[in-house]
Structures are given as C-alpha cells and as structure tokens.
Design a protein around this motif. Sequence first.
Motif, PDB file in Angstrom:
ATOM      1  N   GLN A  96     -23.966   2.395   2.326  1.00  0.00           N
ATOM      2  CA  GLN A  96     -24.323   3.733   2.768  1.00  0.00           C
ATOM      3  C   GLN A  96     -23.824   4.795   1.520  1.00  0.00           C
ATOM      4  OE1 GLN A  96     -23.213   4.968   6.730  1.00  0.00           O
ATOM      5  NE2 GLN A  96     -22.365   7.131   5.943  1.00  0.00           N
ATOM      6  N   PRO A  97     -22.623   4.496   0.800  1.00  0.00           N
ATOM      7  CA  PRO A  97     -22.587   5.533  -0.272  1.00  0.00           C
ATOM      8  C   PRO A  97     -23.480   5.670  -1.269  1.00  0.00           C
ATOM      9  CG  PRO A  97     -20.588   4.563   0.378  1.00  0.00           C
ATOM     10  CD  PRO A  97     -21.543   3.744   0.948  1.00  0.00           C
ATOM     11  N   ARG A  98     -24.151   4.648  -1.533  1.00  0.00           N
ATOM     12  CA  ARG A  98     -25.342   4.652  -2.372  1.00  0.00           C
ATOM     13  C   ARG A  98     -26.730   4.815  -1.886  1.00  0.00           C
ATOM     14  NH1 ARG A  98     -21.325   5.411  -4.722  1.00  0.00           N
ATOM     15  NH2 ARG A  98     -20.267   4.520  -6.269  1.00  0.00           N
ATOM     16  N   PHE A  99     -27.107   4.470  -0.551  1.00  0.00           N
ATOM     17  CA  PHE A  99     -28.317   4.395  -0.266  1.00  0.00           C
ATOM     18  C   PHE A  99     -28.442   5.318   1.125  1.00  0.00           C
ATOM     19  CE2 PHE A  99     -27.932   0.512  -2.887  1.00  0.00           C
ATOM     20  CZ  PHE A  99     -28.915   0.900  -3.509  1.00  0.00           C
ATOM     21  N   GLY A 100     -27.379   6.223   1.411  1.00  0.00           N
ATOM     22  CA  GLY A 100     -27.686   7.033   2.441  1.00  0.00           C
ATOM     23  C   GLY A 100     -27.311   6.346   4.026  1.00  0.00           C
ATOM     24  N   ILE A 101     -28.006   7.119   4.758  1.00  0.00           N
ATOM     25  CA  ILE A 101     -27.902   6.542   6.196  1.00  0.00           C
ATOM     26  C   ILE A 101     -29.128   6.170   6.687  1.00  0.00           C
ATOM     27  CG2 ILE A 101     -27.933   7.582   8.702  1.00  0.00           C
ATOM     28  CD1 ILE A 101     -26.094   9.696   7.725  1.00  0.00           C
ATOM     29  N   LEU A 102     -30.271   6.293   6.242  1.00  0.00           N
ATOM     30  CA  LEU A 102     -31.449   5.589   7.068  1.00  0.00           C
ATOM     31  C   LEU A 102     -31.793   4.174   6.474  1.00  0.00           C
ATOM     32  CD1 LEU A 102     -34.236   6.017   8.332  1.00  0.00           C
ATOM     33  CD2 LEU A 102     -35.157   6.901   6.715  1.00  0.00           C
ATOM     34  N   LEU A 103     -31.670   3.824   5.188  1.00  0.00           N
ATOM     35  CA  LEU A 103     -32.152   2.772   4.815  1.00  0.00           C
ATOM     36  C   LEU A 103     -30.969   1.505   5.336  1.00  0.00           C
ATOM     37  CD1 LEU A 103     -33.092   2.790   1.042  1.00  0.00           C
ATOM     38  CD2 LEU A 103     -34.437   2.290   2.926  1.00  0.00           C
ATOM     39  N   PRO A 104     -29.527   2.002   5.260  1.00  0.00           N
ATOM     40  CA  PRO A 104     -28.778   0.838   6.001  1.00  0.00           C
ATOM     41  C   PRO A 104     -28.920   0.735   7.323  1.00  0.00           C
ATOM     42  CG  PRO A 104     -27.637   2.268   4.304  1.00  0.00           C
ATOM     43  CD  PRO A 104     -28.933   2.911   4.595  1.00  0.00           C
ATOM     44  N   ALA A 105     -29.350   1.942   8.195  1.00  0.00           N
ATOM     45  CA  ALA A 105     -29.559   1.892   9.669  1.00  0.00           C
ATOM     46  C   ALA A 105     -30.644   0.842   9.968  1.00  0.00           C
ATOM     47  CB  ALA A 105     -29.652   3.202  10.061  1.00  0.00           C
ATOM     48  N   LEU A 106     -31.628   0.994   8.993  1.00  0.00           N
ATOM     49  CA  LEU A 106     -32.654   0.069   9.330  1.00  0.00           C
ATOM     50  C   LEU A 106     -32.590  -1.360   8.790  1.00  0.00           C
ATOM     51  CD1 LEU A 106     -35.579   2.342   7.411  1.00  0.00           C
ATOM     52  CD2 LEU A 106     -35.391   1.835   9.945  1.00  0.00           C
ATOM     53  N   LEU A 107     -31.630  -1.507   7.842  1.00  0.00           N
ATOM     54  CA  LEU A 107     -31.147  -2.986   7.584  1.00  0.00           C
ATOM     55  C   LEU A 107     -30.375  -3.422   8.686  1.00  0.00           C
ATOM     56  CD1 LEU A 107     -30.463  -5.298   5.712  1.00  0.00           C
ATOM     57  CD2 LEU A 107     -28.804  -3.886   4.692  1.00  0.00           C
ATOM     58  N   PHE A 108     -29.666  -2.513   9.208  1.00  0.00           N
ATOM     59  CA  PHE A 108     -28.643  -2.947  10.361  1.00  0.00           C
ATOM     60  C   PHE A 108     -29.625  -3.334  11.700  1.00  0.00           C
ATOM     61  CE2 PHE A 108     -26.135  -1.299  14.003  1.00  0.00           C
ATOM     62  CZ  PHE A 108     -25.359  -2.413  14.118  1.00  0.00           C
ATOM     63  N   ALA A 109     -30.764  -2.689  11.898  1.00  0.00           N
ATOM     64  CA  ALA A 109     -31.411  -3.007  12.950  1.00  0.00           C
ATOM     65  C   ALA A 109     -32.276  -4.215  12.741  1.00  0.00           C
ATOM     66  CB  ALA A 109     -32.694  -1.739  13.267  1.00  0.00           C
ATOM     67  N   SER A 110     -32.657  -4.376  11.371  1.00  0.00           N
ATOM     68  CA  SER A 110     -33.662  -5.500  10.995  1.00  0.00           C
ATOM     69  C   SER A 110     -32.638  -6.865  11.225  1.00  0.00           C
ATOM     70  CB  SER A 110     -34.048  -5.384   9.632  1.00  0.00           C
ATOM     71  OG  SER A 110     -34.860  -6.196   9.074  1.00  0.00           O
TER      72      SER A 110
END
Length: 382
Positions: A314-328
């Motif tokens: 998250q510190p490097r890639f924000g909220i959206l991409l890690p949240a999408l990864l988490f869901a995926s």
Amino acid sequence: MSLEFCRRHTPELLIVFFGLIFLVAVSGTVGGEAGSFLAAALDVALFVVLAMLVYLAEDRHRAFRWAAGIWLLVLIGGLAAATAGFGLLSILPPEALDAEQFDPETVDLALAAEMALLLLGVLVAGLASLIGLSRKFRVWLARYLPFDPDSFLHTVALVVILAMILIPPVPLLVTGGPPFLSPQFLDLLLASGDLLADTVTLNAYTLFWTIVGSFFIAGACVRRTPRETLERLGLVRPTGKEVLLAIAAAFALVAVFHIIDPVLAALVGYLGLPVTDTEAVNLLFAGSLTLPGIIVASIAAGFGEEVSIRGLLQPRFGILLPALLFASLHAFQYSWDGLISVFLAGVVFAYIRRYSNTTTSAITHTVYDLVLFALLMAGISF
C-alpha cells in the motif's frame, strides 16, 4: 553486524536459502511436520528470490536484470499454470479425471471450447500484466500512485501485482464458478482427507513464512535495518485506544456486511452472474472449525494478509491496486458477490492502515475473521 555487510551478502544468501527450501519442498524428500513446514514456504520463496534478484540488479550489476526478468516470467507462468490447472479441474467431468487414457472420441465439443477459452483467458491475462513494463504506462500511473516509474524494483512489483489481479479471476469469469467450490475439487479433498484435516499447523506455518518473506522483500538486512523495516511495514506497538478502535471496527464491519452481503448477492444474481454457494464455502472451511482452528486461521489471515498487502504494497501502490489484489486472491473460493465484499472490506482495512498503522488494520482483520468463523462454527451463516 553492519548494514553495509548485510547489503553485500544477504541477497545471495537468501537466494540460496529459499532456493534450497523450494527444491527440498518440491522434491518431497522431507516428510512429516518438517515437510509441511517447508512446503508452506513454497509461494513465499518465489517472491523472495525475485526481490533479491531485483535488489542485486539495482545495487550490483545490470546483468542481474536478465535473471530477475526470467524469474519474473517463471513466476507469472507458474501462477498462470496453477490457475489453469484449478480451472480445468473444476470443469472436467469425474470420469475424465478417473480415466487412465485419453479418448478423443469422448470429447464434448462444448467442454473442449470452454477449456480452450479458459487457457486463452489465462494467457491473455498473463500477457496483459506485462503492460507494467511499459514506462509510458508507469508514468501515467505514477500520477495517481506514490511509486517511482523509473525504479526497477517498483516496475517488477507492479507487474507482479497486475498478474495477481488479472489471472486468478479467469476461471470464475470463464466457467461461472470458483474452482475451490466445484464438486470435483471438493470431492477430491474429501477423498484425500484434506477437507476435514486440522489446519492449525498449516496456517501457523503459512503465517510464519508470510511475515518472514514480507520482511525480506521490504529490504530487511538488504537496504533497511530491522527497525526501519518494521516502520516501512507499518508494524508498531498499538496503543490501548488503537486496539479498542480495531475491535470496535471489526464488529461494526460484521454488522455492516450482514446487510451488504445479501444485497450484493441479490444484485449479482439479478445481473445473471453466479452467486457464492455458502454451503460449499462452509464445507471448504470445515477443517478450521475448531476453537484452535478458527483462532489460528483468523490470525494467519489477519496478520499475514495485512502485512503482505497493506503493509508491504500500500505505501507504494495506494489503496485501489492492493484492494483489487486482495479480492483477486479470493477468486478461487468466492463468486462475484463474495469478491466485491472482500474488495470493500479490503478498502476499509486500507484506510485503517493509512490513518493508523498496519498493526491496527491487522487486529481489525483478525477480529473480523474470528467473529465470522465463530458464527460459522455456531451454525450461523453470515
């Protein structure tokens, strides 16, 4: 031991160490609990080796870029192969799985077309993730995210994130159901005894390797001291207020999603998309439904996922991409309604991490999962 000494020798030692673990675990030469412990490191080992190759490429010689690039392709290929394998397993009829020889005359054309579409989808998703290698794309993305588009480390991390977002949902998209909830997969687990097996030690081993791997990927003893790595991952000693807020947030999430989840299921069903089979999900988690099981599973998911996703990425890639990864990462076990729910929960955890720290988000995640498991154990389906 100085940081300079660590920087000079740790990457090579970690490559050798995790490389040996990978070879021993794959070969199966070590059995029993030791074998299970090493097997739990398989996924983490691949990412640690990749990170160390990237660090060497940035700090030593550009020739390591080739090694890192090849290993990156191997990792994406392995993810694609595993996804395709689980997807095929979920759609092949039981008689095809039991057959000793392949008979072309028995091939169903519709099934063959679905299999071909699955393989094509996985291939396209894997190739699409390579857009992260485009500097033009990275520069555009860096307008919105706090990463360096010219950093080789951030470039490789972006490609991995995109691959892990795009590839796992392909079976769900093509076959209409998550592979782990398919009758074929559940029957296979039931026949092997793994479905009802005690998962306490496995979850504990997975948590251990996830935390260790995240520390080294974040640069522990390579670019950062252990204390600096803890700060980079957002791991701090929580205050009493933060613990109480985390617990309160967890119970609030349970209550909110008790309302949201049926709405999501109804909406997804209305759109003609598959809805998560809650009975199959309950069966999938049957091995964890003991008091020690739900405690360890909750801690493993809460701290493992928060440290590796919210703390590391998250510190490097924000909220959206890690949240999408988490869901995926949940696409093998939930349908679209479940994935949306996981995504929304991930966004909440992300904001807790942003405005407090990873420890607090991990406590929230742990208590949230613990409450859900406890309700499931009590026979109450949420």
